[in-house]
Write an enzyme that holds these catalytic residues in place. Structure first.
Site, mmCIF file in Angstrom:
data_model
loop_
_atom_site.group_PDB
_atom_site.id
_atom_site.type_symbol
_atom_site.label_atom_id
_atom_site.label_comp_id
_atom_site.label_asym_id
_atom_site.label_seq_id
_atom_site.Cartn_x
_atom_site.Cartn_y
_atom_site.Cartn_z
ATOM 1 N N ASN A 107 0.834 -1.196 0.000
ATOM 2 C CA ASN A 107 0.000 0.000 0.000
ATOM 3 C C ASN A 107 0.873 1.252 0.000
ATOM 4 O O ASN A 107 2.007 1.231 0.488
ATOM 5 C CB ASN A 107 -0.915 0.012 1.225
ATOM 6 C CG ASN A 107 -1.808 -1.208 1.286
ATOM 7 O OD1 ASN A 107 -2.119 -1.812 0.252
ATOM 8 N ND2 ASN A 107 -2.226 -1.601 2.476
ATOM 9 N N HIS A 124 5.915 -0.173 -2.609
ATOM 10 C CA HIS A 124 5.501 0.498 -3.848
ATOM 11 C C HIS A 124 5.537 2.013 -3.757
ATOM 12 O O HIS A 124 4.975 2.698 -4.604
ATOM 13 C CB HIS A 124 4.102 0.025 -4.247
ATOM 14 C CG HIS A 124 4.063 -1.411 -4.644
ATOM 15 N ND1 HIS A 124 2.909 -2.169 -4.640
ATOM 16 C CD2 HIS A 124 5.057 -2.259 -5.053
ATOM 17 C CE1 HIS A 124 3.189 -3.395 -5.030
ATOM 18 N NE2 HIS A 124 4.479 -3.470 -5.285
ATOM 19 N N ARG A 253 -9.682 -12.014 1.909
ATOM 20 C CA ARG A 253 -11.013 -12.347 1.406
ATOM 21 C C ARG A 253 -10.878 -12.820 -0.038
ATOM 22 O O ARG A 253 -10.551 -12.044 -0.927
ATOM 23 C CB ARG A 253 -11.940 -11.134 1.480
ATOM 24 C CG ARG A 253 -12.322 -10.757 2.898
ATOM 25 C CD ARG A 253 -13.583 -9.929 2.936
ATOM 26 N NE ARG A 253 -13.937 -9.504 4.282
ATOM 27 C CZ ARG A 253 -14.571 -10.260 5.163
ATOM 28 N NH1 ARG A 253 -14.916 -11.500 4.844
ATOM 29 N NH2 ARG A 253 -14.852 -9.802 6.370
#
Length: 288
Positions: A107, A124, A253
């Site tokens: 993130n 990143h 998820r």
């Protein structure tokens, strides 16, 4: 060693605890960790299809670049207002107890740092900085926002008031009318400015990658939280840990590309899972 035999698919938090208990953890996080802070995930099971701009498009096409900066000028303000969620805070608690050695995050939202995590590798890049591709000058994103406001008076307020503006994990926003937007160049050399973020098709600086590998090596196990591991940039650390014989646990998820390397996978949200882990994981065993 075949990696196909490593996976234990489970819906039990107890299996996660059993796999991680007593270990010093390196944690690899993705966009799923920040969804509860209001930053959408690119690739979650309920995420709409998106085609992120590539590095080649940004540097090679003025229209793409103008469109990107117009969208980013709106989107970064949203990310700048977001706050850490209980998953971020749980990782801080685990670090303070010596369970977590450090975090490699895909993130760019800086929410781990905002929560209080001390050892974070922003793989990143980070949304709050802008770099000149010609002279290497780095400036703050807020400084650039002031320049873009002066060049495009009223633009951010006008577009920001539109109800269906979509905010994306890279501090981007989806809007339509950007053809009139004026892009700012480097104030020092007139070169091209780019967010200090690794785009699709762009290489992460080698020094940063080596620090991330070293953090994986320093831990006893690797916990992946909220990442589909779709891109090689994050998946390589999962492979590295598995090849070194370290247990890999994936909490996400939906399925991930790294599931075959994991000893345990848990299909669940990260905020609640990390909070529970912070409550029940014991302190790591003393080394030696």
């Amino acid at each position: 060693m075949s990696t196909d035999a490593r996976q234990v698919t489970t819906a039990s938090l107890g299996d996660v605890v059993d796999a991680l208990a007593g270990h010093r953890l390196t944690v690899l996080t993705g966009a799923g960790v920040s969804t509860d802070s209001g930053i959408p995930d690119y690739r979650g099971p309920d995420s709409p299809p998106r085609t992120p701009m590539t590095f080649q498009q940004f540097v090679g096409d003025e229209a793409f670049r103008r469109h990107y900066w117009a969208r980013n000028h709106v989107g970064w303000r949203h990310v700048n207002r977001t706050l850490p969620n209980k998953g971020h805070r749980a990782l801080v608690a685990l670090e303070q107890r010596g369970v977590v050695l450090g975090i490699i995050t895909q993130n760019v939202d800086l929410l781990h740092e905002a929560a209080g995590s001390r050892h974070v590798i922003d793989l990143h890049g980070r949304y709050d900085r802008v770099v000149c591709l010609e002279c290497g000058t780095v400036i703050g994103r807020r400084e650039l926002a002031d320049r873009l406001d002066a060049l495009n008076p009223g633009f951010a307020d006008e577009i920001g008031a539109v109800a269906d503006v979509e905010i994306a994990p890279d501090a981007d926003a989806v809007i339509e009318a950007t053809s009139h937007f004026v892009v700012a160049d480097c104030a020092r050399c007139g070169g091209m400015l780019k967010p200090d973020i690794a785009y699709f098709g762009e290489t992460v600086p080698r020094e940063r990658v080596e620090r991330a590998y070293a953090l994986v090596d320093a831990g006893d196990a690797l916990l992946v939280a909220g990442s589909s591991l779709t891109v090689q940039s994050g998946l390589r650390f999962v492979r590295h840990a598995a090849q070194a014989g370290k247990p890999v646990v994936v909490v996400n998820r939906g399925a991930t590309r790294g599931d075959r390397y994991a000893v345990v996978t848990l299909d669940a949200g990260t905020s609640e899972t990390l909070t529970e882990l912070a409550e029940v994981l014991p302190a790591p065993r003393a080394s030696g």
